[in-house]
Design a protein around this motif. Structure first.
Motif, short mmCIF file in Angstrom:
data_model
loop_
_atom_site.label_atom_id
_atom_site.label_comp_id
_atom_site.label_asym_id
_atom_site.label_seq_id
_atom_site.Cartn_x
_atom_site.Cartn_y
_atom_site.Cartn_z
N UNK A 1 51.31 -25.05 4.91
CA UNK A 1 49.43 -24.87 5.57
C UNK A 1 49.34 -24.45 7.05
N UNK A 2 49.99 -25.91 7.64
CA UNK A 2 48.92 -26.69 8.38
C UNK A 2 49.57 -25.06 9.40
N UNK A 3 51.36 -25.00 9.17
CA UNK A 3 51.83 -23.58 10.11
C UNK A 3 51.38 -22.16 9.76
N UNK A 4 50.96 -21.44 9.15
CA UNK A 4 50.42 -20.83 8.22
C UNK A 4 48.85 -20.46 9.17
N UNK A 5 48.38 -21.83 9.64
CA UNK A 5 47.50 -21.48 9.47
C UNK A 5 47.02 -21.43 11.68
N UNK A 6 48.36 -22.25 11.69
CA UNK A 6 48.03 -21.96 13.37
C UNK A 6 48.20 -20.38 13.84
N UNK A 7 49.96 -20.07 13.11
CA UNK A 7 50.64 -18.48 13.64
C UNK A 7 49.69 -17.73 12.60
N UNK A 8 48.70 -17.91 11.75
CA UNK A 8 47.50 -16.48 11.70
C UNK A 8 46.56 -16.32 12.70
N UNK B 1 37.28 -22.34 8.47
CA UNK B 1 37.13 -23.26 7.24
C UNK B 1 38.37 -24.14 5.94
N UNK B 2 39.17 -23.55 5.99
CA UNK B 2 39.82 -24.11 5.50
C UNK B 2 40.75 -24.68 6.20
N UNK B 3 41.10 -25.02 7.49
CA UNK B 3 41.57 -25.93 8.61
C UNK B 3 40.22 -26.83 8.64
N UNK B 4 39.72 -27.21 8.66
CA UNK B 4 38.28 -27.95 8.93
C UNK B 4 38.47 -28.91 7.34
N UNK B 5 38.68 -28.02 6.00
CA UNK B 5 38.62 -28.60 4.70
C UNK B 5 40.53 -29.68 4.87
N UNK B 6 41.70 -28.97 5.19
CA UNK B 6 42.56 -29.38 4.80
C UNK B 6 42.15 -30.75 6.50
N UNK B 7 41.89 -30.69 7.30
CA UNK B 7 41.58 -31.99 8.21
C UNK B 7 40.77 -32.41 8.04
N UNK B 8 40.48 -32.86 6.57
CA UNK B 8 39.57 -34.15 6.23
C UNK B 8 40.59 -35.10 5.37
N UNK B 9 41.51 -33.65 4.04
CA UNK B 9 41.88 -34.28 3.27
C UNK B 9 43.69 -34.04 2.76
N UNK C 1 47.53 -33.18 4.74
CA UNK C 1 48.70 -33.79 5.35
C UNK C 1 48.38 -34.71 6.37
N UNK C 2 49.16 -35.65 6.99
CA UNK C 2 48.54 -36.74 7.56
C UNK C 2 48.62 -35.98 9.13
N UNK C 3 50.04 -35.07 9.27
CA UNK C 3 49.68 -34.22 11.04
C UNK C 3 48.75 -33.77 10.98
N UNK C 4 47.82 -32.91 10.05
CA UNK C 4 46.88 -32.68 9.55
C UNK C 4 45.90 -32.94 9.44
N UNK C 5 45.44 -33.53 9.52
CA UNK C 5 44.59 -35.09 9.53
C UNK C 5 43.33 -34.87 11.24
N UNK C 6 42.79 -34.87 10.32
CA UNK C 6 41.61 -34.89 11.75
C UNK C 6 41.70 -36.61 12.30
N UNK C 7 41.91 -37.55 11.17
CA UNK C 7 42.28 -38.66 11.45
C UNK C 7 43.16 -39.29 12.17
N UNK C 8 44.34 -38.46 12.07
CA UNK C 8 45.80 -38.35 12.83
C UNK C 8 45.49 -38.99 13.80
N UNK C 9 45.10 -37.38 14.15
CA UNK C 9 44.85 -37.12 15.73
C UNK C 9 44.01 -37.24 16.73
N UNK C 10 43.08 -37.26 16.40
CA UNK C 10 41.58 -37.91 17.05
C UNK C 10 41.62 -39.18 17.53
N UNK C 11 41.59 -39.66 18.79
CA UNK C 11 42.02 -40.93 19.46
C UNK C 11 40.16 -40.86 20.25
#
Length: 230
Positions: free
Chosen positions: A14-21, A53-61, A63-73
């Motif tokens: 899903x993260x890869x599809x979002x990126x290239x999309x 919209x999807x990416x924001x939701x995916x960033x909340x719930x 996979x680990x590397x897609x979550x904002x909590x994983x990469x926003x420091x």
């Protein structure tokens, strides 16, 4: 001496599809605006709205590397990372590094601003955003100006992002390949010393449900009236 490497899954589908999309849609939005194909411009914009919209939701719930909590420091972490690059070189990061994390937030933020201002914008000829009638002409004029000007900021951040990818590639960190395949090669030593070597990935079915919900809302309220007249 050859260094042994291991192949690690870093990015989910899903993260890869979002990126290239997003890359494809930004290019199509640029073309459609330049060519005056405003109906297609709106369709591409609403398609990008679904992705954001999807990416924001995916960033909340997601996979680990897609979550904002994983990469926003905290900014201090970013400063420490910059110092470590100067003294020790680039370290292995499974996912976005602290600087890249801020770039992701910046890109999502300015693209969201672009999409929101477009809802109120007008070309003063044929095309008006679906929320144009809800604001005054002065407000719409300002938002239209902001919509056009903000695109330059998107181009600037995109150029910085591409430059960063090139720099990483020159140092042996192939970010593009990882975003295509989902896997990254790292040395066994770096992998064993990584504090975040265990990554958890969420179901792609969950991603599909979230995407479908976003698509249904945007298509039903914004895209369908345009599709009908094409």
């Amino acid at each position: 001496m050859n260094t042994e490497h291991v192949k690690i899954k870093v990015w989910d589908l899903p993260t890869r599809i979002f990126h290239w999309g997003m890359v494809c849609l930004l290019a199509l939005l640029w073309w459609s605006a330049d060519a005056g194909e405003m109906q297609w411009h709106q369709i591409f914009a609403y398609s990008l709205l679904i992705l954001i919209g999807f990416r924001i939701l995916w960033g909340l719930i997601g996979s680990d590397t897609a979550r904002f909590s994983h990469f926003v420091h905290h900014p201090k972490v970013v400063l420490d990372y910059l110092r470590s690059i100067r003294t020790e070189g680039m370290s292995v990061v499974l996912g976005h590094n602290p600087i890249g994390g801020y770039m992701v937030i910046a890109l999502i933020g300015i693209i969201s601003l672009q999409l929101v201002t477009g809802l109120f914008a007008t070309d003063d000829i044929f095309t008006e955003g679906p929320l144009y009638s809800y604001v005054s002409s002065d407000t719409s004029g300002f938002l239209t100006w902001l919509h056009k000007t903000n695109f330059n900021l998107i181009l600037l951040l995109s150029a910085i992002h591409v430059l960063a990818v090139i720099i990483h590639a020159m140092k042996g960190d192939k970010l593009v390949g990882a975003m295509i395949s989902g896997y990254k090669k790292v040395s066994k030593v770096a992998f064993s010393s990584s504090a975040k070597s265990e990554l958890r990935f969420k179901s792609e079915w969950l991603a599909l449900v979230l995407f479908t919900v976003c698509a249904a809302v945007v298509f039903g309220y914004l895209m369908w009236p345009i599709v009908q007249v094409l």
